[in-house]
Scaffold this motif. Structure first.
Motif, PDB file in Angstrom:
ATOM      1  N   UNK A 172       6.509  11.762 -10.036  1.00 13.32           N
ATOM      2  CA  UNK A 172       5.656  11.157 -10.893  1.00 13.32           C
ATOM      3  C   UNK A 172       5.040  12.212 -11.980  1.00 13.32           C
ATOM      4  N   UNK A 173       5.634  13.238 -12.123  1.00 11.28           N
ATOM      5  CA  UNK A 173       5.246  14.319 -13.112  1.00 11.28           C
ATOM      6  C   UNK A 173       5.861  14.042 -14.235  1.00 11.28           C
ATOM      7  N   UNK A 174       5.264  13.753 -15.592  1.00 10.23           N
ATOM      8  CA  UNK A 174       5.469  13.581 -16.952  1.00 10.23           C
ATOM      9  C   UNK A 174       6.615  14.722 -17.322  1.00 10.23           C
ATOM     10  N   UNK A 175       7.795  14.352 -17.536  1.00 14.27           N
ATOM     11  CA  UNK A 175       8.645  15.490 -18.310  1.00 14.27           C
ATOM     12  C   UNK A 175       8.918  15.446 -19.622  1.00 14.27           C
ATOM     13  N   UNK A 176       8.927  14.276 -20.280  1.00  9.86           N
ATOM     14  CA  UNK A 176       9.236  13.946 -21.726  1.00  9.86           C
ATOM     15  C   UNK A 176       8.654  12.791 -22.254  1.00  9.86           C
ATOM     16  N   UNK A 177       8.068  12.711 -23.273  1.00 11.63           N
ATOM     17  CA  UNK A 177       7.300  11.461 -23.940  1.00 11.63           C
ATOM     18  C   UNK A 177       7.502  11.643 -25.185  1.00 11.63           C
ATOM     19  N   UNK A 178       7.657  10.459 -26.177  1.00 10.41           N
ATOM     20  CA  UNK A 178       7.397  10.378 -27.588  1.00 10.41           C
ATOM     21  C   UNK A 178       6.334  10.061 -27.829  1.00 10.41           C
ATOM     22  N   UNK A 179       5.481  10.575 -28.559  1.00  8.13           N
ATOM     23  CA  UNK A 179       4.083  10.304 -29.017  1.00  8.13           C
ATOM     24  C   UNK A 179       3.808   9.987 -30.553  1.00  8.13           C
ATOM     25  N   UNK A 180       2.941   9.405 -30.789  1.00  7.60           N
ATOM     26  CA  UNK A 180       2.566   9.314 -32.114  1.00  7.60           C
ATOM     27  C   UNK A 180       1.314   9.892 -32.524  1.00  7.60           C
ATOM     28  N   UNK A 181       1.154  10.721 -33.375  1.00  6.51           N
ATOM     29  CA  UNK A 181       0.109  11.516 -33.925  1.00  6.51           C
ATOM     30  C   UNK A 181      -0.095  11.783 -35.372  1.00  6.51           C
ATOM     31  N   UNK A 182      -1.252  11.297 -36.131  1.00  2.31           N
ATOM     32  CA  UNK A 182      -1.372  11.393 -37.396  1.00  2.31           C
ATOM     33  C   UNK A 182      -0.140  10.747 -38.083  1.00  2.31           C
ATOM     34  N   UNK A 183       0.318   9.653 -37.464  1.00  5.48           N
ATOM     35  CA  UNK A 183       1.402   8.656 -38.391  1.00  5.48           C
ATOM     36  C   UNK A 183       2.601   9.481 -38.122  1.00  5.48           C
ATOM     37  N   UNK A 222      -5.213   6.676 -23.443  1.00  4.83           N
ATOM     38  CA  UNK A 222      -5.847   5.764 -22.225  1.00  4.83           C
ATOM     39  C   UNK A 222      -4.677   5.952 -21.176  1.00  4.83           C
ATOM     40  N   UNK A 223      -5.079   5.515 -19.802  1.00  7.39           N
ATOM     41  CA  UNK A 223      -4.081   5.958 -18.792  1.00  7.39           C
ATOM     42  C   UNK A 223      -4.373   4.506 -17.909  1.00  7.39           C
ATOM     43  N   UNK A 224      -3.226   4.038 -17.524  1.00 14.55           N
ATOM     44  CA  UNK A 224      -3.361   3.036 -16.444  1.00 14.55           C
ATOM     45  C   UNK A 224      -4.030   3.547 -15.368  1.00 14.55           C
ATOM     46  N   UNK A 225      -4.064   2.642 -14.156  1.00 13.82           N
ATOM     47  CA  UNK A 225      -4.912   2.641 -13.112  1.00 13.82           C
ATOM     48  C   UNK A 225      -3.874   3.810 -12.139  1.00 13.82           C
ATOM     49  N   UNK A 226      -2.682   3.695 -12.413  1.00  9.48           N
ATOM     50  CA  UNK A 226      -1.394   4.182 -11.502  1.00  9.48           C
ATOM     51  C   UNK A 226      -1.398   5.789 -12.315  1.00  9.48           C
ATOM     52  N   UNK A 227      -2.059   5.748 -13.470  1.00 14.49           N
ATOM     53  CA  UNK A 227      -2.075   7.478 -13.970  1.00 14.49           C
ATOM     54  C   UNK A 227      -1.001   7.655 -15.019  1.00 14.49           C
ATOM     55  N   UNK A 251       0.922  -1.214  -0.199  1.00 18.29           N
ATOM     56  CA  UNK A 251      -0.234  -0.018  -0.066  1.00 18.29           C
ATOM     57  C   UNK A 251       0.854   1.161   0.186  1.00 18.29           C
ATOM     58  N   UNK A 252       1.972   1.389   0.671  1.00 21.35           N
ATOM     59  CA  UNK A 252       2.835   2.516   0.782  1.00 21.35           C
ATOM     60  C   UNK A 252       3.514   2.601  -0.651  1.00 21.35           C
ATOM     61  N   UNK A 253       3.928   1.431  -1.140  1.00 27.74           N
ATOM     62  CA  UNK A 253       4.531   1.609  -2.754  1.00 27.74           C
ATOM     63  C   UNK A 253       3.376   1.906  -3.704  1.00 27.74           C
ATOM     64  N   UNK A 254       2.003   1.772  -3.523  1.00 24.44           N
ATOM     65  CA  UNK A 254       1.042   2.130  -4.672  1.00 24.44           C
ATOM     66  C   UNK A 254       1.053   3.751  -4.294  1.00 24.44           C
ATOM     67  N   UNK A 255       1.346   4.327  -3.002  1.00 21.05           N
ATOM     68  CA  UNK A 255       1.170   5.639  -3.101  1.00 21.05           C
ATOM     69  C   UNK A 255       2.356   6.383  -3.808  1.00 21.05           C
ATOM     70  N   UNK A 256       3.341   5.580  -3.798  1.00 26.38           N
ATOM     71  CA  UNK A 256       4.503   6.150  -4.628  1.00 26.38           C
ATOM     72  C   UNK A 256       4.492   5.969  -5.955  1.00 26.38           C
TER      73      UNK A 256
END
Length: 167
Positions: A69-80, A50-55, A15-20
């Motif tokens: 847990x704040x997103x700093x960077x990601x590579x995403x695909x949009x419109x190919x 879509x998002x997982x239960x962990x966010x 449960x503690x790990x879930x919070x982290x």
């Protein structure tokens, strides 16, 4: 007594790990709460996130988070096309997103009202700025926007989205 205490402590670890392991990817999409899926229509194009239960946002690569847990960077695909997005956060709110597409950077800076709701955006496209105020904003029962109007280059645009939540 010592064994009982140790057993309780070991049972509490998951449960503690879930919070982290709480991630804030939905907040990077202007949504709060246990978001499962956002289906959004912008300029006639439907996009599903879509998002997982962990966010965590699904379908991304090269994801970087800070220690909270704040997103700093990601590579995403949009419109190919694949693009890298970098996020800047202040007081638990994303204030800007910089996208790198085909070697060019585009930055969107969000404008918040006193209630913490996004009411507009400024797009910086390589030094050329365009302000985009949002009007006629409608919210769902959890306080996330589901419809808003904007005017881009003289053309009125209605953005709509539906949000599914984890129970």
């Amino acid at each position: 007594m010592k064994k009982v205490f140790m057993m309780l402590a070991l049972m509490a670890i998951p449960f503690v790990m879930q919070g982290q392991t709480k991630f804030h990817d939905a907040e990077a999409h202007e949504a709060r709460g246990p978001v499962k899926k956002i289906t959004q229509t912008v300029m006639g194009q439907e996009r599903v996130t879509t998002f997982t239960k962990e966010g965590k946002m699904e379908g991304t690569e090269n994801v970087v988070y800070d220690d909270n847990g704040y997103l700093q960077q990601a590579t995403i695909e949009a419109g190919g096309m694949k693009m890298t997005a970098k996020y800047k956060w202040v007081n638990d709110r994303v204030v800007s997103t910089t996208m790198n597409m085909m070697g060019r950077e585009f930055t969107s800076i969000l404008e918040y009202n006193d209630n913490g709701k996004v009411v507009g955006m400024t797009m910086d496209m390589g030094g050329q700025e365009m302000k985009i105020p949002y009007t006629d904003i409608k919210y769902d029962n959890r306080g996330n926007w589901i419809s808003r109007k904007s005017t881009i280059m003289g053309r009125e645009e209605v953005q709509t989205r539906t949000i599914e939540y984890y129970e």
